[in-house]
Design a protein around this motif. Structure first.
Motif, PDB file in Angstrom:
ATOM      1  N   ARG A  15      -7.988  -1.381  -2.393  1.00 15.53           N
ATOM      2  CA  ARG A  15      -7.053  -1.203  -1.337  1.00 15.53           C
ATOM      3  C   ARG A  15      -7.432  -2.382  -0.473  1.00 15.53           C
ATOM      4  NH1 ARG A  15      -4.247   2.514   1.356  1.00 15.53           N
ATOM      5  NH2 ARG A  15      -3.228   0.766   2.249  1.00 15.53           N
ATOM      6  N   ASP A  17      -6.532  -4.382   1.759  1.00 10.23           N
ATOM      7  CA  ASP A  17      -5.755  -4.629   3.068  1.00 10.23           C
ATOM      8  C   ASP A  17      -6.327  -5.868   3.998  1.00 10.23           C
ATOM      9  OD1 ASP A  17      -4.052  -2.250   3.563  1.00 10.23           O
ATOM     10  OD2 ASP A  17      -6.074  -1.404   2.890  1.00 10.23           O
ATOM     11  N   SER A  20     -10.478  -5.693   5.284  1.00 11.60           N
ATOM     12  CA  SER A  20     -10.864  -4.547   4.920  1.00 11.60           C
ATOM     13  C   SER A  20     -12.144  -4.573   3.856  1.00 11.60           C
ATOM     14  CB  SER A  20      -9.759  -3.947   3.943  1.00 11.60           C
ATOM     15  OG  SER A  20      -9.590  -4.716   3.032  1.00 11.60           O
ATOM     16  N   CYS A  68      -9.147   3.225   5.717  1.00  9.55           N
ATOM     17  CA  CYS A  68      -8.446   4.560   5.484  1.00  9.55           C
ATOM     18  C   CYS A  68      -9.524   5.520   4.787  1.00  9.55           C
ATOM     19  CB  CYS A  68      -6.942   4.229   4.774  1.00  9.55           C
ATOM     20  SG  CYS A  68      -6.309   5.892   4.590  1.00  9.55           S
ATOM     21  N   THR A  84      -3.484   9.608  -0.721  1.00  7.05           N
ATOM     22  CA  THR A  84      -3.834   8.099  -1.098  1.00  7.05           C
ATOM     23  C   THR A  84      -4.794   8.241  -2.194  1.00  7.05           C
ATOM     24  OG1 THR A  84      -5.343   8.428   0.666  1.00  7.05           O
ATOM     25  CG2 THR A  84      -3.500   6.969   0.896  1.00  7.05           C
ATOM     26  N   SER A  93      -0.245   0.270   5.500  1.00  8.63           N
ATOM     27  CA  SER A  93      -1.364  -0.471   5.629  1.00  8.63           C
ATOM     28  C   SER A  93      -1.498  -0.605   7.279  1.00  8.63           C
ATOM     29  CB  SER A  93      -1.267  -1.791   4.921  1.00  8.63           C
ATOM     30  OG  SER A  93      -2.040  -2.442   5.004  1.00  8.63           O
ATOM     31  N   TYR A  94      -2.438  -0.428   7.724  1.00 10.44           N
ATOM     32  CA  TYR A  94      -2.920  -0.541   9.291  1.00 10.44           C
ATOM     33  C   TYR A  94      -2.266   0.621  10.061  1.00 10.44           C
ATOM     34  CZ  TYR A  94      -6.134  -4.519   9.331  1.00 10.44           C
ATOM     35  OH  TYR A  94      -7.031  -5.193   9.024  1.00 10.44           O
ATOM     36  N   PHE A 125       3.701  -2.483   5.627  1.00  5.40           N
ATOM     37  CA  PHE A 125       2.524  -2.742   6.450  1.00  5.40           C
ATOM     38  C   PHE A 125       2.829  -2.719   7.677  1.00  5.40           C
ATOM     39  CE2 PHE A 125       4.359  -6.221   3.922  1.00  5.40           C
ATOM     40  CZ  PHE A 125       4.692  -7.127   5.009  1.00  5.40           C
ATOM     41  N   TYR A 127       0.805  -4.449  10.618  1.00  7.98           N
ATOM     42  CA  TYR A 127      -0.478  -5.169  11.113  1.00  7.98           C
ATOM     43  C   TYR A 127      -0.423  -5.208  12.695  1.00  7.98           C
ATOM     44  CZ  TYR A 127      -0.533  -6.596   6.135  1.00  7.98           C
ATOM     45  OH  TYR A 127      -0.344  -6.512   4.660  1.00  7.98           O
ATOM     46  N   THR A 155      -7.861   7.098   9.665  1.00  8.24           N
ATOM     47  CA  THR A 155      -8.187   5.788   9.604  1.00  8.24           C
ATOM     48  C   THR A 155      -8.992   5.127  10.858  1.00  8.24           C
ATOM     49  OG1 THR A 155      -6.004   4.999  10.773  1.00  8.24           O
ATOM     50  CG2 THR A 155      -6.008   5.356   8.315  1.00  8.24           C
ATOM     51  N   CYS A 184      -3.936  -9.837  -0.656  1.00 13.16           N
ATOM     52  CA  CYS A 184      -3.796  -8.795   0.462  1.00 13.16           C
ATOM     53  C   CYS A 184      -3.087  -7.702   0.129  1.00 13.16           C
ATOM     54  CB  CYS A 184      -3.770  -9.152   1.648  1.00 13.16           C
ATOM     55  SG  CYS A 184      -2.057  -9.977   1.720  1.00 13.16           S
ATOM     56  N   PRO A 186      -2.454  -4.157  -1.580  1.00 13.19           N
ATOM     57  CA  PRO A 186      -3.387  -3.019  -2.062  1.00 13.19           C
ATOM     58  C   PRO A 186      -2.663  -2.445  -3.441  1.00 13.19           C
ATOM     59  CG  PRO A 186      -2.706  -2.679   0.212  1.00 13.19           C
ATOM     60  CD  PRO A 186      -1.910  -3.802  -0.252  1.00 13.19           C
TER      61      PRO A 186
END
Ligand SMILES: [Zn+2]
Length: 448
Positions: A15, A17, A20, A68, A84, A93-94, A125, A127, A155, A184, A186
């Motif tokens: 994963r 990200d 991360s 996460c 997940t 993501s985020y 995502f 972010y 998370t 980046c 995942p």
């Protein structure tokens, strides 16, 4: 040492990200490939640069590290619908943390699906524009008929460090050609791991070959923010960056697409675009921002202006599944890439670099038209009219003001075709090559 596909098979489920633990895990695993490189020295190892959360990078800031722990959706009876642990893409993501019972409509507002593929889980995502969210297939979304569901997204956001991996192949000069790939995405493969492994393999080959003229620098980073972090902290290197190539989507079954830089008339653009024609006859070139947008934007941007092209395998313009069918979804797995195509792409990159190494100004040591038969280089126009014409068109431009790439672009022929002639003329001492232009035309003092 692992081959490219073996590396992909090992790393892809992580994963990864932007900031991360799994991004770091993947990067350190790739760095291991360079610890025991035959003939390599400590200087050939991957340097890992770190940028802490909150650090300003021009107009940007390094984001928090995101983790996460778990994320799932279930019915009120406890039947798990998405999780997940099945695939990292099931959570945005985020995503912000969230836990609770929501109405069907509230859930649908936060449940993302793929725009084209009903069976696929999309890559979403957020972010910077933060919200909570889950991702599922359209098929699953359509099956949701209950009044309410239970959502669990655990998370955390905390200070961390963004990491950029860098391997330098030192050349005879400081002027640098930059290769960039992002890491980046995942649980996906073609976008973006294939660019990473091809970049690493290119560097492996360059390190094993005689010292190149240019210095080569491979950067492996999280998309956009990684490039901004690196560039803003290495401003002194920018004036030495003569050009670059961004790499991704190199394992799927499409011809190579070479996207030009913001400066389409730069030497690097003319060189790489004309060289691709011999390296992949099915390949095609297209202007800046018309194939796929990635980190090359940061290098081409104002205040930086490094002409960076990008190489990927992308379906031709107009295809409904462009860039490729499984793009940004859980269907982007090792099943859609092959070692053979990765190797073919590596050869294309090495071929582009070879052309760039050869690209110099061609300085004529002759005046007038060369007496070709006297030098044994005459091509019979009766048996090879095209070759005859080309030979004369190329020789005509060997005047100290044209590079090999400039001649290729002007004549709209492959770089290698020009190189062949220039190399022959060089072997007969009719031309010499130079890194700077040296016009051999007499100064004009007449009206022209
Ligand atoms: Zn992407």
């Amino acid at each position: 040492m692992s081959n490219m596909l073996e590396l992909i098979e090992e790393i892809w489920p992580l994963r990864r990200d932007i900031v991360s633990e799994d991004f770091d895990r993947a990067l350190y695993r790739l760095a291991e490939e360079f610890y025991n490189l035959p003939g390599g020295s400590a200087g050939h190892r991957m340097a890992i640069h770190t940028y802490p959360t909150g650090e300003p990078c021009w107009t940007w800031q390094i984001p928090e590290k995101w983790t996460c722990q778990e994320a799932y959706l279930e019915t009120l009876e406890g039947r798990r619908l998405i999780d997940t642990t099945d695939h990292p893409l099931h959570v945005v993501s985020y995503s912000l943390p969230f836990e609770g019972v929501v109405t069907r409509q509230q859930l649908l507002d936060h449940l993302h699906v793929h725009p084209r593929l009903p069976e696929a889980v999309p890559f979403v995502f957020k972010y910077y524009e933060r919200d909570w969210g889950l991702c599922a297939s359209q098929e699953l979304r359509n099956s949701l008929a209950d009044e309410a569901y239970r959502v669990v997204i655990r998370t955390t956001f905390e200070p961390g460090t963004l990491k950029v991996g860098e391997i330098v192949v030192p050349g005879e000069c400081q002027e640098t050609f930059v290769l960039v790939a992002h890491l980046c995405h995942p649980g996906m493969v073609n976008d973006d791991l294939t660019g990473v492994v091809v970049g690493l393999d290119v560097v492996r080959h360059l390190l094993a070959a005689p010292t190149p003229y240019y210095t080569y620098r491979l950067l492996i980073l999280p998309e956009t923010i990684g490039s901004v972090a690196y560039l803003s902290h290495n401003e002194d290197l920018i004036p030495h960056m003569v050009g670059g190539l961004f790499l991704e989507m190199l394992g799927n079954d499409s011809p190579h697409a070479l996207q030009g830089s913001y400066q389409p008339h730069s030497q690097i653009d003319r060189c790489l675009v004309s060289a691709l024609r011999s390296l992949d006859p099915q390949g095609y070139s297209a202007p800046y921002r018309t194939v796929i947008n990635n980190d090359e934007r940061q290098f081409n941007a104002p205040g930086v202006r490094v002409p960076m092209l990008s190489l990927s395998r992308v379906e031709p313009a107009g295809s409904p599944t462009r860039p490729y069918r499984e793009y940004h979804s859980n269907l982007d797995t090792p099943a859609i890439v092959t070692q053979e195509r990765l190797e073919a792409s590596r050869q294309v990159v090495l071929g582009l670099i070879e052309a760039w190494e050869h690209n110099q100004y061609v300085i004529n040591q002759f005046k007038g038209e060369i007496f070709c038969s006297g030098y044994g280089i005459w091509i019979d126009y009766r048996t090879n009219p095209e070759g005859h014409r080309r030979l004369f068109e190329i020789m005509e431009r060997c005047d100290g003001e044209h590079t090999v790439a400039g001649i290729a672009a002007e004549l709209d022929i492959p770089f290698q075709a020009v190189w062949e002639v220039v190399d022959l003329l060089q072997s007969k001492d009719l031309v010499v090559l130079s890194r700077t232009s040296q016009s051999t035309s007499p100064r004009l003092n007449r009206i022209s």
